[in-house]
Design an enzyme around this catalytic site. Structure first.
Site, mmCIF file in Angstrom:
data_model
loop_
_atom_site.group_PDB
_atom_site.id
_atom_site.type_symbol
_atom_site.label_atom_id
_atom_site.label_comp_id
_atom_site.label_asym_id
_atom_site.label_seq_id
_atom_site.Cartn_x
_atom_site.Cartn_y
_atom_site.Cartn_z
ATOM 1 N N CYS A 1 -13.860 -11.716 -8.439
ATOM 2 C CA CYS A 1 -13.697 -12.866 -9.329
ATOM 3 C C CYS A 1 -15.006 -13.627 -9.484
ATOM 4 C CB CYS A 1 -12.592 -13.784 -8.812
ATOM 5 S SG CYS A 1 -10.957 -13.027 -8.948
ATOM 6 N N GLU B 1 -7.946 -16.127 -11.193
ATOM 7 C CA GLU B 1 -9.199 -16.322 -11.935
ATOM 8 C C GLU B 1 -9.372 -15.246 -13.007
ATOM 9 O OE1 GLU B 1 -10.227 -17.097 -7.492
ATOM 10 O OE2 GLU B 1 -8.810 -15.886 -8.643
ATOM 11 N N HIS C 1 -5.920 -11.298 -10.049
ATOM 12 C CA HIS C 1 -6.121 -12.606 -9.427
ATOM 13 C C HIS C 1 -5.987 -13.699 -10.484
ATOM 14 C CE1 HIS C 1 -8.501 -11.026 -5.715
ATOM 15 N NE2 HIS C 1 -7.289 -10.486 -5.825
ATOM 16 N N CYS D 1 -12.768 -14.471 -4.657
ATOM 17 C CA CYS D 1 -13.280 -13.276 -3.978
ATOM 18 C C CYS D 1 -14.539 -12.807 -4.718
ATOM 19 C CB CYS D 1 -12.219 -12.181 -3.990
ATOM 20 S SG CYS D 1 -11.947 -11.444 -5.628
#
Length: 138
Positions: A99, A70, A68, A96
């Site tokens: 993260c 992040e 991801h 999410c």
């Protein structure tokens, strides 16, 4: 947020392009977008494992070649020795739960995002950690 949109354009994900930046004292510390680990083939080249397996958005995050946005920006900051404690995260999408856990442990103090999907555990952890999160309607 305009900068996060530019970063998101680098994404190699076939399902969702996400960009993120970390800011502290009005300076950009790191940026990240979703895509495969360095040196590995991207979904643009090999196809989407999640799409091929009909994995719904927000579920079974481990069934993906990519990281991801992040995750990538936290890893980039660590790789380059940049402290991100006390920074602010701007992200095109709401983090999410995976993260969120990384954001909390990295010492990020606030999250701004534009879009997101429902993730009750992420919301609960952000609230419990007293981490500020704000949706921007830009």
């Amino acid at each position: 947020m305009a900068i996060t949109d530019l970063v998101a354009r680098r994404s190699t994900c076939l399902r969702r392009q996400v960009g993120a930046i970390l800011v502290k004292d009005k300076r950009i510390l790191a940026s990240g977008y979703n895509g495969a680990p360095s040196g590995l083939r991207h979904c643009e080249e090999v196809g989407c494992l999640r799409e091929d397996s009909s994995v719904p958005s927000g579920q079974r995050h481990e069934l993906c070649r990519g990281l991801h946005a992040e995750q990538n920006l936290i890893l980039q900051a660590a790789y380059h020795g940049i402290s991100i404690n006390g920074s602010i995260l701007y992200c095109t999408n709401k983090p999410c739960v995976i993260c969120t856990k990384m954001i909390i442990n990295a010492g990020i103090k606030k999250v701004y995002y534009r879009e997101g999907y429902d993730d009750p555990l992420s919301d609960q952890m952000l609230e419990e950690a007293k981490l500020e999160i704000e949706r921007l309607s830009i």
